[in-house]
Design an enzyme around this catalytic site. Structure first.
Site, PDB file in Angstrom:
ATOM      1  N   GLY A  70       0.839  -1.186   0.000  1.00  0.00           N
ATOM      2  CA  GLY A  70       0.000   0.000   0.000  1.00  0.00           C
ATOM      3  C   GLY A  70       0.878   1.240   0.000  1.00  0.00           C
ATOM      4  CD  GLN A  75       3.255   5.772   2.692  1.00  0.00           C
ATOM      5  OE1 GLN A  75       2.261   5.250   2.195  1.00  0.00           O
ATOM      6  NE2 GLN A  75       4.195   5.082   3.318  1.00  0.00           N
ATOM      7  CB  CYS A 117       5.045   2.657   7.882  1.00  0.00           C
ATOM      8  SG  CYS A 117       4.601   4.100   6.904  1.00  0.00           S
ATOM      9  CG  LEU A 118       6.396   1.119   1.912  1.00  0.00           C
ATOM     10  CD1 LEU A 118       5.807   1.389   0.531  1.00  0.00           C
ATOM     11  CD2 LEU A 118       7.465   0.047   1.854  1.00  0.00           C
ATOM     12  CG  HIS A 159      -0.719   1.411   7.043  1.00  0.00           C
ATOM     13  ND1 HIS A 159       0.102   1.093   8.097  1.00  0.00           N
ATOM     14  CD2 HIS A 159       0.029   2.154   6.203  1.00  0.00           C
ATOM     15  CE1 HIS A 159       1.301   1.629   7.895  1.00  0.00           C
ATOM     16  NE2 HIS A 159       1.280   2.273   6.747  1.00  0.00           N
ATOM     17  CD  GLU A 160      -1.142   2.615   2.522  1.00  0.00           C
ATOM     18  OE1 GLU A 160      -0.715   3.783   2.412  1.00  0.00           O
ATOM     19  OE2 GLU A 160      -0.417   1.674   2.914  1.00  0.00           O
ATOM     20  CG  HIS A 163       0.120   6.836   5.356  1.00  0.00           C
ATOM     21  ND1 HIS A 163       1.194   7.462   5.942  1.00  0.00           N
ATOM     22  CD2 HIS A 163       0.459   5.528   5.261  1.00  0.00           C
ATOM     23  CE1 HIS A 163       2.148   6.578   6.192  1.00  0.00           C
ATOM     24  NE2 HIS A 163       1.717   5.390   5.801  1.00  0.00           N
TER      25      HIS A 163
END
Length: 194
Positions: A70, A75, A117-118, A159-160, A163
């Protein structure tokens, strides 16, 4: 959201970027924790055009390159309410989901699982999320749809969307765990490694 850690999950293992990505795709660098854009609410998508479709495809390419499942626009440094999700890591083109202006309209059950998380590479923590969620969103063409996710897909949706609301997964951790991660990141920054 990165691919689940192979050692703690039976989900798909991280894969290299799929060969189907054309050379024209832009791979954006992933914005790391500490950049203020990650902690701001995003601007709703109003223009559903070729530029938005291009952005969504570039986001998929960037997500696959980072071995994620995701990716939200903040991000990659873009203040726009759009995210992409593919829990197959690019193995199934039908699994690609674009979420423009998403909102959770129903959630049920609870599941505590390890999450990363990226934008916070190398750090993971156990986060309580709904086991099932129903999302209302628009695709890159502006068409409204609803989709139900379970387990990893539900987690990725939550999660997204977090963000897009300026919330990072570490905010769901205990204060002790969160402070530990922040101290380690501060040390990495001092060493020039973040």
């Amino acid at each position: 959201m990165p691919m689940p850690d192979k050692s703690t999950s039976s989900e798909a293992t991280p894969a290299a970027a799929p060969e189907t990505i054309s050379a024209a795709r832009k791979i954006y660098p992933i914005v790391k924790y500490g950049d203020p854009i990650l902690e701001k609410s995003t601007t709703p998508v109003k223009n559903f055009d070729a530029d938005l479709e291009q952005l969504a495809e570039d986001m998929f390419a960037s997500m696959y390159a980072a071995q994620g499942v995701g990716l939200a626009a903040p991000q990659i440094g873009v203040n726009l309410r759009i995210a992409v999700v593919d829990v197959t890591g690019g193995k199934n083109p039908e699994a690609k989901i674009v979420l423009a202006n998403p909102e959770i309209i129903h959630a049920e059950g609870e599941k505590r699982e390890e999450e990363g998380c990226l934008s916070i590479p190398g750090f993971r923590g156990y986060v309580l999320r709904p086991q099932f969620v129903t999302i209302k969103a628009q695709n890159a063409k502006g068409e409204s749809f609803e989709i139900r996710g379970e387990d990893l897909l539900a987690r990725a949706f939550c999660h997204e969307i977090d963000h897009l609301n300026g919330i990072l997964f570490i905010q769901h951790l205990s204060m002790l765990k969160r402070d530990l991660i922040k101290r380690k990141i501060k040390k990495l920054k001092k060493q020039g490694e973040w």
